[in-house]
Design an enzyme around this catalytic site. Sequence first.
Site, mmCIF file in Angstrom:
data_model
loop_
_atom_site.group_PDB
_atom_site.id
_atom_site.type_symbol
_atom_site.label_atom_id
_atom_site.label_comp_id
_atom_site.label_asym_id
_atom_site.label_seq_id
_atom_site.Cartn_x
_atom_site.Cartn_y
_atom_site.Cartn_z
ATOM 1 N N ASN A 44 18.826 64.197 40.454
ATOM 2 C CA ASN A 44 17.786 63.724 39.527
ATOM 3 C C ASN A 44 16.881 64.867 39.076
ATOM 4 O O ASN A 44 16.617 65.817 39.812
ATOM 5 C CB ASN A 44 16.973 62.555 40.108
ATOM 6 C CG ASN A 44 16.397 62.809 41.472
ATOM 7 O OD1 ASN A 44 16.929 63.573 42.267
ATOM 8 N ND2 ASN A 44 15.284 62.160 41.749
ATOM 9 N N GLU A 46 13.253 65.303 37.208
ATOM 10 C CA GLU A 46 12.019 64.651 36.739
ATOM 11 C C GLU A 46 11.296 65.550 35.748
ATOM 12 O O GLU A 46 11.713 66.687 35.464
ATOM 13 C CB GLU A 46 11.158 64.294 37.955
ATOM 14 C CG GLU A 46 11.888 63.292 38.853
ATOM 15 C CD GLU A 46 11.041 62.771 40.007
ATOM 16 O OE1 GLU A 46 9.981 63.350 40.320
ATOM 17 O OE2 GLU A 46 11.477 61.757 40.596
ATOM 18 N N CYS A 55 18.107 60.351 35.977
ATOM 19 C CA CYS A 55 18.665 60.042 37.295
ATOM 20 C C CYS A 55 19.865 60.932 37.590
ATOM 21 O O CYS A 55 20.508 61.479 36.682
ATOM 22 C CB CYS A 55 19.125 58.588 37.354
ATOM 23 S SG CYS A 55 17.798 57.381 37.345
ATOM 24 N N GLU A 57 22.865 60.107 38.533
ATOM 25 C CA GLU A 57 24.118 59.624 37.954
ATOM 26 C C GLU A 57 24.198 59.982 36.472
ATOM 27 O O GLU A 57 25.260 60.357 35.962
ATOM 28 C CB GLU A 57 24.238 58.106 38.109
ATOM 29 C CG GLU A 57 24.142 57.611 39.534
ATOM 30 C CD GLU A 57 22.724 57.247 39.939
ATOM 31 O OE1 GLU A 57 21.785 58.018 39.621
ATOM 32 O OE2 GLU A 57 22.546 56.195 40.559
ATOM 33 N N CYS A 95 20.591 52.646 38.913
ATOM 34 C CA CYS A 95 19.703 51.851 38.065
ATOM 35 C C CYS A 95 20.505 51.331 36.856
ATOM 36 O O CYS A 95 21.653 51.733 36.616
ATOM 37 C CB CYS A 95 18.501 52.674 37.619
ATOM 38 S SG CYS A 95 18.852 53.803 36.260
ATOM 39 N N CYS A 98 21.860 53.946 34.412
ATOM 40 C CA CYS A 98 22.963 54.723 34.982
ATOM 41 C C CYS A 98 24.250 53.918 35.023
ATOM 42 O O CYS A 98 25.339 54.470 34.857
ATOM 43 C CB CYS A 98 22.597 55.210 36.378
ATOM 44 S SG CYS A 98 21.345 56.512 36.324
HETATM 45 N N1 THU Z 1 16.867 57.795 40.749
HETATM 46 C C1 THU Z 1 18.139 58.298 40.585
HETATM 47 O O1 THU Z 1 18.329 59.515 40.416
HETATM 48 N N2 THU Z 1 19.171 57.424 40.614
HETATM 49 C C2 THU Z 1 19.047 56.074 40.828
HETATM 50 O O2 THU Z 1 20.035 55.364 40.769
HETATM 51 C C3 THU Z 1 17.737 55.507 41.119
HETATM 52 C C4 THU Z 1 16.571 56.407 40.915
HETATM 53 C C5 THU Z 1 15.747 58.738 40.740
HETATM 54 C C6 THU Z 1 14.872 58.680 39.526
HETATM 55 C C7 THU Z 1 13.569 59.249 40.046
HETATM 56 O O3 THU Z 1 13.603 60.668 39.921
HETATM 57 C C8 THU Z 1 13.574 58.892 41.516
HETATM 58 O O4 THU Z 1 14.905 58.501 41.833
HETATM 59 C C9 THU Z 1 12.624 57.773 41.865
HETATM 60 O O5 THU Z 1 12.844 56.676 41.069
#
Ligand code: THU
Length: 142
Positions: A44, A46, A55, A57, A95, A98
């Site tokens: 991920n 940010e 994310c 994925e 999520c 994704c």
């Molecule tokens: N996140 C992912 O990378 N994949 C997921 O399937 C769920 C959430 C990340 C996004 C964010 O940077 C952190 O997790 C908290 O939500």
Amino acid sequence: MSWTRDTLIAAARDAARSAYAPYSNFHVGAALGFADGSVVTGANVENASYGLTLCAETVAVGKALSEDWRGGLEAVAVIGGKAGAVGSGDPVTPCGRCRQMLNEVAALGGSDPAVWCVGKSEVLELRLSDLLPRAFGPDSLG
Ligand code: THU
């Protein structure tokens, strides 16, 4: 050499080490396993503008599609958790966005990949079609 469930999970865990997640401190790694034995990973990413977060994925799918993979997606491993505790909580399921991103790669090859969501005491073994039934995909555009 091809990947196995264990090596794909290990690749996702390793990818999570490269997460850029200074705001949530929640590090996620994803690994895509392809029919030709290849593995493409993502973590991920940010942003100070929080809503722009990508994310793990989605990053992995972006890498794969931009490196010419088309279909052949057989399995996906996802793992996450607070920094220093990745994989020590409940399984992380992709999520909604994704799921749609993964569907694009899968649909190009007509596969229904396994999605392995890693938690402390269990690995949830799902199918993308269970996570995203009646998906809108490339064929939906007519
Ligand atoms: N996140 C992912 O990378 N994949 C997921 O399937 C769920 C959430 C990340 C996004 C964010 O940077 C952190 O997790 C908290 O939500």
